[in-house]
Structures are given as structure tokens and as C-alpha cells.
Scaffold this motif. Structure first.
Motif, PDB file in Angstrom:
ATOM      1  N   PHE A 105       0.804  -1.245   0.015  1.00 17.86           N
ATOM      2  CA  PHE A 105       0.051  -0.125  -0.032  1.00 17.86           C
ATOM      3  C   PHE A 105       0.781   1.356  -0.130  1.00 17.86           C
ATOM      4  CE2 PHE A 105      -1.864   3.566   2.491  1.00 17.86           C
ATOM      5  CZ  PHE A 105      -3.007   3.739   1.534  1.00 17.86           C
ATOM      6  N   LEU A 106       1.921   1.348   0.863  1.00 17.52           N
ATOM      7  CA  LEU A 106       2.636   2.657   0.792  1.00 17.52           C
ATOM      8  C   LEU A 106       3.702   2.696  -0.516  1.00 17.52           C
ATOM      9  CD1 LEU A 106       3.693   4.617   2.806  1.00 17.52           C
ATOM     10  CD2 LEU A 106       5.585   3.052   3.646  1.00 17.52           C
ATOM     11  N   THR A 107       3.934   1.572  -0.832  1.00 20.86           N
ATOM     12  CA  THR A 107       4.676   1.708  -2.143  1.00 20.86           C
ATOM     13  C   THR A 107       3.881   2.340  -3.387  1.00 20.86           C
ATOM     14  OG1 THR A 107       6.067  -0.353  -1.534  1.00 20.86           O
ATOM     15  CG2 THR A 107       5.913   0.285  -3.929  1.00 20.86           C
ATOM     16  N   GLY A 108       2.648   1.624  -3.355  1.00 23.60           N
ATOM     17  CA  GLY A 108       1.704   2.339  -4.362  1.00 23.60           C
ATOM     18  C   GLY A 108       1.394   3.575  -4.173  1.00 23.60           C
ATOM     19  N   LEU A 109       1.087   4.194  -2.993  1.00 20.58           N
ATOM     20  CA  LEU A 109       0.884   5.338  -2.539  1.00 20.58           C
ATOM     21  C   LEU A 109       2.169   6.283  -3.016  1.00 20.58           C
ATOM     22  CD1 LEU A 109      -0.931   7.440  -1.194  1.00 20.58           C
ATOM     23  CD2 LEU A 109       0.333   6.931   0.953  1.00 20.58           C
ATOM     24  N   LEU A 110       3.231   5.843  -2.788  1.00 22.20           N
ATOM     25  CA  LEU A 110       4.460   6.712  -3.038  1.00 22.20           C
ATOM     26  C   LEU A 110       4.496   6.843  -4.694  1.00 22.20           C
ATOM     27  CD1 LEU A 110       7.026   5.510  -0.362  1.00 22.20           C
ATOM     28  CD2 LEU A 110       5.798   7.855  -0.744  1.00 22.20           C
ATOM     29  N   VAL A 111       4.239   5.725  -5.249  1.00 19.96           N
ATOM     30  CA  VAL A 111       4.349   5.669  -6.836  1.00 19.96           C
ATOM     31  C   VAL A 111       3.298   6.649  -7.230  1.00 19.96           C
ATOM     32  CG1 VAL A 111       3.973   4.518  -8.847  1.00 19.96           C
ATOM     33  CG2 VAL A 111       5.565   3.396  -6.988  1.00 19.96           C
ATOM     34  N   GLY A 112       2.175   6.458  -6.780  1.00 16.17           N
ATOM     35  CA  GLY A 112       1.085   7.478  -7.382  1.00 16.17           C
ATOM     36  C   GLY A 112       1.480   8.990  -7.036  1.00 16.17           C
TER      37      GLY A 112
END
Length: 157
Positions: A8-15
Motif C-alpha cells: 500500500f505504501l509503495t503504491g501510494l508513493l508511486v502514485g
């Protein structure tokens, strides 16, 4: 659980990273509509002036930025900025207290300038901005943008 939180955190940072790239790189290029004129500078100015009248808009002011700069001891190449107004559109915004803040974008502006031996016409992409506004402003700005493009049609390639 840790793996899910990490994803989730990785996806959030990429977004967030993609949004920053979009805002910094893509959006500035979309803020203006820029077209090369098929005419020279003076002919472009003349054709736009005529097209404004033919399309039943008014031109309350023309700014000759080259002349203004010259008065201040500075030399620039020819630049003229037209203030274009269609009272019916302006009224729809100015008569509504909740929409009046948009008056900072009024009247519509169109610039004619030279670059690299060619003449260009530019304007704010109010059609793009209109998508971020409420229903009435979106409609008025969208209409005004489309009509401004119609006014410029006789000169752009």
C-alpha cells in the motif's frame, strides 16, 4: 499484514510521484493553446481584429507590449495582447456572487508574438481550466474557449 502495508505504501508513493511528474512536466505544457499563424505579425493582428467583430465579440483593449517596454527603455520583439469580451458570457459570471471570483480570468486574452521568424498566437487553455470549475463556470469558460478558437481559425495553421 506487513507485506500488505508495504505494498500500500509503495503504491501510494508511486502514485504521488506520478502526480508530481504530471503537475511539473505535463500540465505546464497544457496550460496554453499555442498555434503558428499562417500570416505575418501585422496581418495576424488585422485578421484577429476583423474576426472578433465578425464573431460578435468586443475588444475593449489591445496591449502593445513592445511599445510599453520601449517607454521603459527596454527592447523586445513585437507582442500584442488582445482583451476579448462577449458581454453575454461575462454577465453569466459577473451576475452571480458565487462565481464572481472567476473575474480574475476575464476578459479572455489572446497574444500575438514573433519567435524564430514566425508569428504565433497563444491563449490560456480556459477549456482545460473550465473542467476544474463548478457547473456554470465550466459551461461559460468552455463556450468562451470554443468561440475564441473560432475567432482565431482564420489565422492559425
Amino acid at each position: 499484514m506487513k507485506k500488505g502495508a508495504a505494498m500500500f505504501l509503495t503504491g501510494l508513493l508511486v502514485g504521488i510521484g506520478l502526480m508530481v511528474v504530471l503537475i511539473v512536466v505535463v500540465l505546464p505544457k497544457q496550460m496554453f493553446v499555442i498555434n503558428e499563424s499562417k500570416l505575418g505579425f501585422d496581418e495576424t493582428v488585422e485578421a484577429i481584429t476583423q474576426s472578433v467583430q465578425e464573431n460578435k465579440w468586443s475588444m475593449p483593449h489591445v496591449y502593445d507590449l513592445q511599445a510599453t517596454m520601449k517607454k521603459n527603455g527596454l527592447e523586445v520583439r513585437p507582442v500584442k495582447v488582445f482583451s476579448l469580451c462577449k458581454p453575454e458570457h461575462a454577465y453569466r459570471i459577473l451576475s452571480d456572487d458565487n462565481e464572481r471570483m472567476v473575474s480574475a480570468l476575464m476578459p479572455c486574452r489572446v497574444a500575438v508574438y514573433e519567435k524564430g521568424g514566425k508569428t504565433y498566437v497563444s491563449m490560456l487553455n480556459s477549456g482545460l481550466f473550465s473542467k476544474l470549475m463548478g457547473k456554470k463556470v465550466k459551461e461559460v469558460m468552455g463556450d468562451a474557449s470554443a468561440e475564441n478558437l473560432q475567432i482565431l481559425a482564420p489565422v492559425v495553421r
